[in-house]
Design an enzyme around this catalytic site. Structure first.
Site, PDB file in Angstrom:
ATOM      1  N   CYS A 196       1.123  -1.480  -0.153  1.00  9.65           N
ATOM      2  CA  CYS A 196      -0.105  -0.187  -0.452  1.00  9.65           C
ATOM      3  C   CYS A 196       0.998   1.112   0.230  1.00  9.65           C
ATOM      4  O   CYS A 196       1.513   1.916   1.244  1.00  9.65           O
ATOM      5  CB  CYS A 196      -0.940  -0.178   1.015  1.00  9.65           C
ATOM      6  SG  CYS A 196      -1.817   1.512   1.471  1.00  9.65           S
TER       7      CYS A 196
ATOM      8  N   CYS B 274      -0.537   4.152   2.088  1.00 11.40           N
ATOM      9  CA  CYS B 274      -0.766   3.737   3.540  1.00 11.40           C
ATOM     10  C   CYS B 274       1.035   4.657   3.961  1.00 11.40           C
ATOM     11  O   CYS B 274       1.508   5.101   4.614  1.00 11.40           O
ATOM     12  CB  CYS B 274      -0.729   2.590   3.964  1.00 11.40           C
ATOM     13  SG  CYS B 274      -1.921   2.079   3.168  1.00 11.40           S
ATOM     14  N   ASP B 275       2.425   3.556   3.023  1.00  9.50           N
ATOM     15  CA  ASP B 275       3.311   3.904   3.719  1.00  9.50           C
ATOM     16  C   ASP B 275       4.543   4.773   2.761  1.00  9.50           C
ATOM     17  O   ASP B 275       5.633   4.632   3.265  1.00  9.50           O
ATOM     18  CB  ASP B 275       3.774   2.082   3.545  1.00  9.50           C
ATOM     19  CG  ASP B 275       3.488   1.272   4.426  1.00  9.50           C
ATOM     20  OD1 ASP B 275       2.430   1.587   5.849  1.00  9.50           O
ATOM     21  OD2 ASP B 275       3.342   0.001   4.020  1.00  9.50           O
TER      22      ASP B 275
END
Ligand code: NAP
Length: 311
Positions: free
Chosen positions: A138, A141-142
């Site tokens: 992801c 997300c990261d």
């Protein structure tokens, strides 16, 4: 309708991605006694999309999170009830469908399976060990963790290129590793990736191993043509090699193709009467938010018709 510990619904929808939320909106608006069950937060893979550029009606694009919130608000406005619990199994006993969740047993007359898919893993040494420590599925997300670092993206489809482009906002270098010499992604994404000077390609290459100590430090790449192995330093590796359908809870009566996707007819009916499938989980030529939303509407209408014929 409460019946001891067991609840009886007209319709239970499994999965709160765009397909499930749309089915929920239609069913609630038709005043069915409907419950939507989702194991995580609503949104499915949509929550991982930073900017959706091809959802009709949003010329400037729309963030996945914003669209999820809007879908959920709209469905709940018509009375859709959403329960956060994991579906463990689905059993069929004629007209009665029994859904066992992590918390209880539910009964329904009809079911829409909209459970989507889960990211595929590479299955190479180091992958499991470094999840959350350099291995990610992801970028939304990261990605921000990799400011001024170097990352690798594996895959040649729309997801790999979309996320590689997103990662160039942070990383100083993004290397796309793809197993063939041709990318699968749509032309506009290929053009953008090729025009981006932070992106490099490692074509006809596969990741054989992910190495590091506390964090990922390098990967071993193998050129599929020459068989030559090279070690490339990297701070992170984002894996976008497609997805597998989330169907582990389905009974064998529900016919699936060899790769696990659910087979559906014109009205999204499955091989079991009263069970329908919508969105990424089913065999379909296109897996997009727009198609998932369309599926949700068709499946809800079909479930409603099925219920009307029961009475
Ligand atoms: P995908 O289209 O299935 O592409 C997966 C990619 O990973 C392919 O390039 C494939 O290689 C490669 N791959 C598969 N297994 C591999 C393995 N074991 N090792 C190395 N590489 C492997 O998946 P996706 O990109 O996630 O897209 C899924 C669906 O969502 C598609 O329908 C796509 O159009 C849609 N989507 C759309 C957008 C958008 O419209 N902006 C964004 C994201 C996703 P091969 O090419 O050799 O098969």
């Amino acid at each position: 309708m409460e019946n001891g510990n067991k609840l009886t619904y007209d319709l239970i929808i499994i999965g709160a991605g765009p397909a499930g939320l749309t089915a929920g909106l239609y069913a609630a608006r038709s005043r069915l006694n409907v419950l939507l069950v989702e194991s995580k937060a609503p949104g499915g893979q949509l929550v991982n999309i930073d900017l959706l550029e091809n959802y009709p009606g949003f010329p400037e694009g729309v963030s996945g999170m914003d669209l999820v919130q809007r879908l959920q608000d709209q469905a709940e406005k018509f009375g859709l009830e959403v329960a956060i619990e994991e579906v463990v199994s689905l059993r069929v006993d004629g007209e009665v469908k029994t859904i066992e969740t992590s918390r209880r047993e539910l009964k329904a007359k009809s079911v829409i399976v909209a459970s989507g898919s889960v990211p595929r893993r590479l299955g190479v040494p180091g992958e499991d060990r470094f999840v959350g420590r350099g291995v990610s599925y992801c970028a939304t997300c990261d990605g921000a963790l990799y400011r001024d670092r170097e990352v690798l993206v594996v895959g040649g489809g729309d997801s790999a290129l979309t996320e590689a482009l997103f990662l160039t906002r942070f990383a100083r270098k993004v290397k796309i590793v793809h197993r063939r010499d041709k990318l699968r992604a749509v032309g506009v994404l290929q053009d953008r990736a090729r025009a981006n000077d932070r992106i490099e390609f490692r074509l006809e290459s596969v990741v054989e191993e992910i190495r590091g100590e506390e964090q990922v430090k390098a990967v071993i790449l193998r050129h599929v043509g020459t068989g030559k192995r090279t070690e490339e330093n990297t701070d992170g590796i984002f894996i976008y090699i497609g997805a597998n359908p989330a169907t582990g809870f389905l009974p064998p009566e529900v016919q699936c193709e060899e790769d696990g996707y659910v087979v559906t007819g014109t009205n999204l009916e499955t091989s079991v009467e009263g069970i329908f499938a919508a969105g990424d989980v089913r065999v379909t030529p296109l897996r997009q938010v727009a198609t998932a939303v369309g599926d949700g509407a068709v499946a809800a209408m079909a479930a409603e018709e099925y219920l009307a014929n029961l009475e």
